[in-house]
Design an enzyme around this catalytic site. Structure first.
Site, mmCIF file in Angstrom:
data_model
loop_
_atom_site.group_PDB
_atom_site.id
_atom_site.type_symbol
_atom_site.label_atom_id
_atom_site.label_comp_id
_atom_site.label_asym_id
_atom_site.label_seq_id
_atom_site.Cartn_x
_atom_site.Cartn_y
_atom_site.Cartn_z
ATOM 1 N N ARG A 59 11.318 3.920 3.866
ATOM 2 C CA ARG A 59 10.826 2.282 4.307
ATOM 3 C C ARG A 59 12.399 2.452 5.254
ATOM 4 O O ARG A 59 12.722 1.455 4.368
ATOM 5 C CB ARG A 59 9.603 1.773 4.310
ATOM 6 C CG ARG A 59 9.809 0.661 5.237
ATOM 7 C CD ARG A 59 8.605 0.007 5.027
ATOM 8 N NE ARG A 59 6.717 0.990 4.868
ATOM 9 C CZ ARG A 59 6.164 0.098 5.098
ATOM 10 N NH1 ARG A 59 5.945 -1.357 4.411
ATOM 11 N NH2 ARG A 59 4.931 0.805 5.175
ATOM 12 N N HIS A 101 5.221 5.925 11.406
ATOM 13 C CA HIS A 101 5.039 5.688 10.031
ATOM 14 C C HIS A 101 3.470 7.033 10.247
ATOM 15 O O HIS A 101 2.286 6.627 9.856
ATOM 16 C CB HIS A 101 3.815 4.080 9.982
ATOM 17 C CG HIS A 101 3.554 3.782 8.753
ATOM 18 N ND1 HIS A 101 4.084 4.854 7.525
ATOM 19 C CD2 HIS A 101 2.845 2.719 8.085
ATOM 20 C CE1 HIS A 101 3.097 3.670 6.401
ATOM 21 N NE2 HIS A 101 3.380 3.265 6.602
ATOM 22 N N LYS A 143 26.692 -3.845 -0.731
ATOM 23 C CA LYS A 143 28.407 -3.327 -1.479
ATOM 24 C C LYS A 143 28.946 -2.724 0.118
ATOM 25 O O LYS A 143 29.967 -2.547 -0.060
ATOM 26 C CB LYS A 143 28.953 -2.698 -2.802
ATOM 27 C CG LYS A 143 28.573 -3.428 -3.721
ATOM 28 C CD LYS A 143 29.380 -2.810 -5.034
ATOM 29 C CE LYS A 143 28.338 -2.996 -5.923
ATOM 30 N NZ LYS A 143 28.287 -2.012 -6.936
ATOM 31 N N ARG A 170 0.848 -1.217 0.092
ATOM 32 C CA ARG A 170 -0.303 0.458 0.243
ATOM 33 C C ARG A 170 1.024 1.161 -0.185
ATOM 34 O O ARG A 170 0.983 1.494 -0.752
ATOM 35 C CB ARG A 170 -0.480 -0.173 1.001
ATOM 36 C CG ARG A 170 -1.637 -0.504 1.008
ATOM 37 C CD ARG A 170 -2.861 -1.138 2.635
ATOM 38 N NE ARG A 170 -1.568 -2.113 3.019
ATOM 39 C CZ ARG A 170 -1.907 -3.567 2.858
ATOM 40 N NH1 ARG A 170 -2.563 -3.602 1.816
ATOM 41 N NH2 ARG A 170 -1.094 -4.388 2.758
ATOM 42 N N THR A 171 1.990 1.660 0.656
ATOM 43 C CA THR A 171 2.584 2.378 0.817
ATOM 44 C C THR A 171 3.427 2.623 -0.027
ATOM 45 O O THR A 171 3.313 4.107 -0.832
ATOM 46 C CB THR A 171 3.147 2.586 2.603
ATOM 47 O OG1 THR A 171 2.436 1.920 3.412
ATOM 48 C CG2 THR A 171 3.886 3.909 2.632
HETATM 49 N N1 CP Z 1 -0.181 0.418 5.757
HETATM 50 C C1 CP Z 1 1.204 -0.182 5.145
HETATM 51 O O1 CP Z 1 1.794 -0.098 5.376
HETATM 52 O O2 CP Z 1 0.587 -1.078 4.694
HETATM 53 P P1 CP Z 1 2.123 -1.734 3.635
HETATM 54 O O3 CP Z 1 3.337 -2.253 4.424
HETATM 55 O O4 CP Z 1 1.858 -2.773 2.904
HETATM 56 O O5 CP Z 1 3.095 -0.497 2.694
#
Ligand code: CP
Length: 308
Positions: free
Chosen positions: A107, A135, A86, A57-58
């Site tokens: 991320r 998040h 590396k 999703r993100t």
């Molecule tokens: N909600 C969320 O962060 O989903 P993903 O891990 O799929 O990005």
């Protein structure tokens, strides 16, 4: 109020006025996302996408948001296929990618990684999850979903599941405190919300109740926000197995709820929500994923200075 060049690392940097501005901007942009059309607000801009942990999703909603606003996406791709394999450091990688892009979505599995990246980047860093830390863009879309599908003022919400490792609930708790929500925390004792977050909520005069059973709260709440038990964050797999199936939302349970109750979940779900709930009026989690697109459009347009 200007968001241009702002790093988005933690909700703690945002006042209620700033959050409302992001949500209002998302509402203005939502028709583009809903009609799957394209604008040229971010034409000529490039978004760097760096994911050191899995995501559906993100990553995809950021990419969709950028493309719907006319911009381009440049992905690091698999970490194993990059020079990180590396031994290149995150700081050096960020210093390189910021020369190619106008903003970077990151991320990472390590808490604090986005903050570190922001110290080496000349373009805005958008934290897409740092370990068990924050998040924030998920929180913006959660707030947007609550505002669109329920109400933020006078909200009674229960947060259920893995409140210890679930980074989405940590950011959400802080943001909800700005709107004076009443919060019920539902988890087994092993997965309680960290004490410092509970203390922080109480110091902001937020009414917080803790319980281990959803039945204790279900009749009185407007939103039930469920989270997955974060298997990947448990140091001991035996500890994970003890609590893996501690939460289950069923249509039978929801018979006791207010008709307008919304069930939310950041997804992916594992066993927390019975698939039979998907066909009830309470299910809101797939709408919630969709709302990630207008909210991330708003954040990208604001930090890149295309909208004020
Ligand atoms: N909600 C969320 O962060 O989903 P993903 O891990 O799929 O990005």
């Amino acid at each position: 109020m200007t968001f241009k060049d702002l790093h988005i690392i933690s909700m703690k940097s945002f006042s209620r006025d700033m959050i409302d501005h992001v949500l209002n901007t998302a509402e203005m942009l939502e028709p583009i996302a809903r009609d799957k059309t394209k604008s040229d607000i971010l034409k000529g801009k490039v978004l760097g996408v760096m994911f050191f942990e899995p995501s559906t999703r993100t990553r995809m909603s950021f990419e969709t948001a950028m493309m719907r606003l006319g911009g381009d996406v440049l992905s690091l791709g698999s970490v194993d296929a990059s020079s990180i394999a590396k031994g290149e450091t995150l700081a050096d990688t960020i210093r390189v990618v910021d020369g190619y892009t106008n903003a970077i979505v990151l991320r990472h599995n390590k808490e604090g990684a986005a903050q570190l990246a922001s110290e080496f980047s000349s373009v805005p860093i958008l934290n897409a999850g740092d370990g068990a830390g924050h998040h924030p863009t998920q929180t913006f879309l959660d707030l947007y979903t609550i505002r669109r599908e329920s109400h933020l003022d006078g909200l009674k919400i229960a947060l259920a599941g893995d409140l210890k490792y679930g980074r989405t609930v940590h950011s959400l708790c802080y943001a909800l405190s700005l709107y004076g929500a009443e919060i019920t925390l539902i988890s087994p004792k092993e997965l309680r919300l960290p004490a410092e977050i509970i203390e922080d909520l109480k110091s902001r005069n937020i009414k917080v109740t803790e319980t281990e059973a959803i039945e204790d709260a279900i009749e009185d709440i407007d939103v039930l926000y469920a989270t997955r038990v974060q298997k990947e964050r448990f140091p001991d797999p035996a500890e994970y197995r003890k609590v893996a199936n501690s939460l289950l939302i069923t249509p039978e349970l929801l018979e006791k709820a207010k008709p307008e109750l919304k069930v939310m979940h950041p997804l992916p779900r594992t066993n927390e929500i019975d698939p039979r709930v998907d066909n009830t009026k309470h299910a809101c989690y797939f709408k919630q994923s969709f709302y990630g697109v207008p909210v991330r459009m708003a954040l990208l347009a604001l930090v890149m200075g295309a909208l004020e």
